[in-house]
Design a protein around this motif. Structure first.
Motif, short mmCIF file in Angstrom:
data_model
loop_
_atom_site.label_atom_id
_atom_site.label_comp_id
_atom_site.label_asym_id
_atom_site.label_seq_id
_atom_site.Cartn_x
_atom_site.Cartn_y
_atom_site.Cartn_z
N ILE A 144 -6.24 9.82 -2.96
CA ILE A 144 -5.03 9.03 -3.12
C ILE A 144 -5.33 7.54 -3.29
N LEU A 145 -6.07 6.95 -2.33
CA LEU A 145 -6.30 5.50 -2.38
C LEU A 145 -7.04 5.05 -3.64
N PRO A 146 -8.09 5.77 -4.10
CA PRO A 146 -8.75 5.31 -5.34
C PRO A 146 -7.79 5.25 -6.53
N GLN A 147 -6.85 6.18 -6.61
CA GLN A 147 -5.88 6.14 -7.71
C GLN A 147 -4.79 5.10 -7.47
N VAL A 166 0.83 -1.20 0.00
CA VAL A 166 0.00 0.00 0.00
C VAL A 166 0.87 1.25 0.00
N ARG A 167 1.96 1.23 0.73
CA ARG A 167 2.85 2.39 0.78
C ARG A 167 3.44 2.68 -0.60
N ARG A 194 2.80 6.12 -2.77
CA ARG A 194 3.93 6.94 -3.23
C ARG A 194 3.98 7.05 -4.75
N ALA A 195 3.26 6.17 -5.44
CA ALA A 195 3.23 6.25 -6.91
C ALA A 195 2.34 7.38 -7.40
#
Length: 318
Positions: free
Chosen positions: A201-204, A171-172, A176-177
């Motif tokens: 952030i998380l959806p992408q 996940v990290r 960071r991507a």
């Protein structure tokens, strides 16, 4: 893509597909090897395929398979939740949170999973009773550790906590991507850190997170076989109990392998569709076919000429 080469005949040059003899030789070797392997497996009586068919859907085997699927699903669910928390803490500006998350990841990724399973199973040797109460004061509730930590609980703790450390790194890396500009834009819109993480952030990041998560799920299915050391009755433990009684080791191991392969195939198909869902909007469009592009060229040229104004240019296009 097919490569072509030019050949000269009576009428001139003609284009024929290029021939690659080496590819056909290698393909023939592979096919021959597969045929020989299949023939050997079918004709070798020591495989005892009749015994495999007898136990493939036996009640103890199906019960062990159900326990394997339950342990895989629950361990992965807990591991994913823990992984998200560990990743967020690792990226936190708070040094205490980031250090604690790093230590958690370092410990559970640095020790073998089997050691962790045995540790949780023998927890009673270290802590005989678990007590709930005021520190250095009266206790309100206590329970024997042996009663609380059953083989299933020990297996769940070992697998889920170990998976949480690996999922944290996955996940990290996905977070960071995502370009920093996404976070800055969310802050400019007045979003909090939690809202930015959850809505932006998380959806992408899911596009990056899903493939290794699918691999971890398939790996978890196989890691459940390690709980045989603590006596939990999953698939491998169930078949081992049977072949310890009947001494039909090979056919029973084939039964377990066939079920692992079947479940892995289902999980792989599910992973493909989940990845395709999260790839929407990121996959580049396919290039137009040459014929379609040729047909569209005059129309495009006419549109450009019409937009430029002079009718003479439009006549040239026609």
């Amino acid at each position: 893509m097919t490569l072509y080469q030019a050949t000269e005949d009576e009428k001139g040059l003609s284009i024929v597909p290029a021939r690659y003899a080496g590819r056909w030789v290698m393909a023939g070797v592979v096919v021959l090897g597969v045929v020989l392997l299949g023939y050997g497996m079918v004709t070798n009586q020591r495989f005892q395929w009749d015994v495999v068919g007898e136990y493939l859907f036996a009640a103890p085997v199906m019960s062990g398979l159900a326990n394997t699927l339950l342990l895989t699903a629950v361990s992965m669910a807990i591991g994913i939740v823990l992984g998200i928390g560990v990743a967020v803490c690792r990226l936190s500006p708070n040094p205490i949170l980031s250090s604690a998350a790093w230590a958690y990841s370092w410990f559970f990724r640095g020790t073998p999973l089997m050691v962790q399973l045995l540790f949780w199973f023998f927890m009673a040797a270290l802590v005989p009773k678990l007590v709930l109460g005021v520190p250095f004061g009266p206790s309100f509730f206590e329970i024997s550790t042996n009663t609380l930590i059953s083989p299933f609980t020990a297996a769940l703790l070992g697998l889920a906590l170990n998976e949480g450390a690996y999922m944290g790194e996955i996940v990290r890396s996905g977070i960071r991507a995502i370009p920093v500009g996404q976070t800055e834009a969310a802050k400019a819109m007045g979003m909090s850190r939690l809202q930015t993480m959850r809505r932006v952030i998380l959806p992408q990041a899911m596009r990056v997170i899903i493939p290794p998560t699918g691999n971890e799920t398939i790996g978890m299915l196989k890691y459940t076989s390690l709980v045989i050391v603590i006596g939990y009755s999953e698939l491998l433990t169930s078949v081992s109990i049977i072949y310890s009684r009947t001494f039909q080791t090979i056919p029973l191991l084939i039964v377990a392998a066939l079920w692992y392969l079947a479940v892995t195939a289902v999980l792989s198909v599910g992973q493909y569709y989940v990845e395709r869902h999260f790839e929407r909007g990121f996959t580049p469009h396919k290039a137009a076919k040459p014929a379609a592009a040729a047909k569209a060229a005059p129309v495009h040229a006419a549109a450009v000429a019409l937009a430029s104004g002079p009718e003479a240019e439009l006549e040239k296009v026609k």
